[in-house]
Design an enzyme around this catalytic site. Structure first.
Site, short mmCIF file in Angstrom:
data_model
loop_
_atom_site.label_atom_id
_atom_site.label_comp_id
_atom_site.label_asym_id
_atom_site.label_seq_id
_atom_site.Cartn_x
_atom_site.Cartn_y
_atom_site.Cartn_z
N CYS A 95 0.80 -1.22 0.00
CA CYS A 95 0.00 0.00 0.00
C CYS A 95 0.84 1.29 0.00
O CYS A 95 1.41 1.63 -1.01
CB CYS A 95 -1.00 -0.04 1.15
SG CYS A 95 -2.36 1.12 0.92
N ARG A 129 -12.27 6.82 -0.29
CA ARG A 129 -11.28 5.79 0.01
C ARG A 129 -11.78 4.46 -0.53
O ARG A 129 -12.98 4.20 -0.54
CB ARG A 129 -11.05 5.69 1.52
CG ARG A 129 -10.47 6.95 2.13
CD ARG A 129 -9.97 6.69 3.54
NE ARG A 129 -8.75 5.89 3.57
CZ ARG A 129 -7.53 6.38 3.36
NH1 ARG A 129 -7.37 7.66 3.11
NH2 ARG A 129 -6.48 5.59 3.39
N HIS A 195 -3.14 -5.40 2.47
CA HIS A 195 -2.73 -5.65 3.86
C HIS A 195 -3.35 -7.00 4.22
O HIS A 195 -3.93 -7.67 3.38
CB HIS A 195 -3.32 -4.59 4.80
CG HIS A 195 -2.95 -3.19 4.47
ND1 HIS A 195 -1.80 -2.59 4.92
CD2 HIS A 195 -3.59 -2.24 3.75
CE1 HIS A 195 -1.75 -1.33 4.51
NE2 HIS A 195 -2.83 -1.09 3.79
N1 GLN Z 1 -1.86 6.99 2.51
C1 GLN Z 1 -2.04 6.14 1.39
C2 GLN Z 1 -3.45 6.23 0.82
O1 GLN Z 1 -4.38 6.55 1.53
C3 GLN Z 1 -1.69 4.71 1.74
C4 GLN Z 1 -2.61 4.08 2.74
C5 GLN Z 1 -2.20 2.71 3.19
O2 GLN Z 1 -1.01 2.36 3.24
N2 GLN Z 1 -3.18 1.90 3.63
O3 GLN Z 1 -3.65 5.96 -0.34
#
Ligand code: GLN
Length: 260
Positions: A95, A129, A195
């Site tokens: 990520c 998101r 993840h």
């Molecule tokens: N900050 C990054 C995003 O929101 C990565 C997030 C993450 O590693 N889960 O895209």
């Protein structure tokens, strides 16, 4: 059988969303269970720990703030990184770490966090998101396997022409929610949004990466199987919830490691 492996854990204090450090623990355990000596080298911002000599480098995910904190250090290590990869080191980045292996990540505030360009891709934050469980079919050289994970990112990642996604999304968003691509692979460098911790949920993937990393030490055989009964039961359950209940087919859930 190789007798030792060195795992470099990049920025363990800053990049550890959803227990990404579990990936390092899984690699360590699976190597130790096979009788190998394992060194886990913690590599933090500005602490001088070296990438050279690592068979595998693992970098987790982080919030935009943490990504900003590690970006400078990562840029300073760019040459070191390239050298390690040329010498056969395997890299797994999750990520936020994955985004930083690309060209840049443009955050929702319009700030451009530079990456080290090991992977030809760029990331731009969207307004929403992309969150939830993911099932994706992963290519591991000669075979394919369904991989389960969890994603939570604002970034939409777009691969430059010539760069291939590592996996194909069956359930979830993946790189950008548009093209069903998930992650990217270039040689021995792997990035993914998953993840999980990813390797706890996918022992076949953990072993495949471990084996690839051991090639650096001249090992080309098969790893002895481990008892993955509980992991396989958990995977069947995930398959049921994420794929079959939604009416989709998944022929690839069995992992390579089938020992009792
Ligand atoms: N900050 C990054 C995003 O929101 C990565 C997030 C993450 O590693 N889960 O895209």
């Amino acid at each position: 059988m190789a007798t030792a492996v060195t795992i470099g854990h990049l920025y363990p204090d800053l990049l550890d969303l959803y227990s990404d450090r579990g990936n390092v623990m899984i690699l360590e355990k699976r190597a130790r269970w096979r009788g190998m000596d394992v060194e886990v080298r913690r590599i933090g911002v500005g602490d001088g720990a070296e990438l050279a000599g690592c068979d595998l480098l693992v970098m987790g995910g982080g919030m935009d703030r943490e990504q900003n904190l590690v970006a400078r250090d990562l840029l300073d290590r760019r040459r070191e990184f390239e050298r390690a990869v040329d010498e056969g080191t395997v890299v797994l980045a999750i990520c936020g770490g994955y985004q930083l292996l690309g060209e840049y990540f443009e955050t929702g505030r319009g700030e451009k966090i530079p990456g080290i360009g090991l992977l030809d891709l760029y990331t731009v934050a969207g307004e929403s998101r992309m969150v939830g469980n993911v099932a994706a079919v992963c290519r591991m050289d000669g075979r394919e396997e369904t991989i389960f994970g969890y994603e939570n990112h604002s970034g939409r990642t777009f691969l430059r022409p010539g760069t291939e996604p590592w996996m194909r999304v069956v359930q979830g968003f993946g790189n950008n929610g548009e093209d069903r691509g998930e992650g990217a692979r270039k040689g021995r460098v792997f990035g993914t949004y998953l993840h999980g911790p990813l390797l706890a949920k996918n022992p076949g993937l953990a072993d495949w990466l471990l084996r690839l990393a051991l090639e650096r030490r001249g090992f080309t055989g098969e790893l002895p199987p481990l008892n993955d009964r509980w992991e396989e039961a958990a995977r069947k359950n995930l398959e049921q919830r994420l794929i079959r209940l939604k009416g989709m087919e998944s022929p690839h859930v069995g992992s390579g490691s089938t020992g009792e």
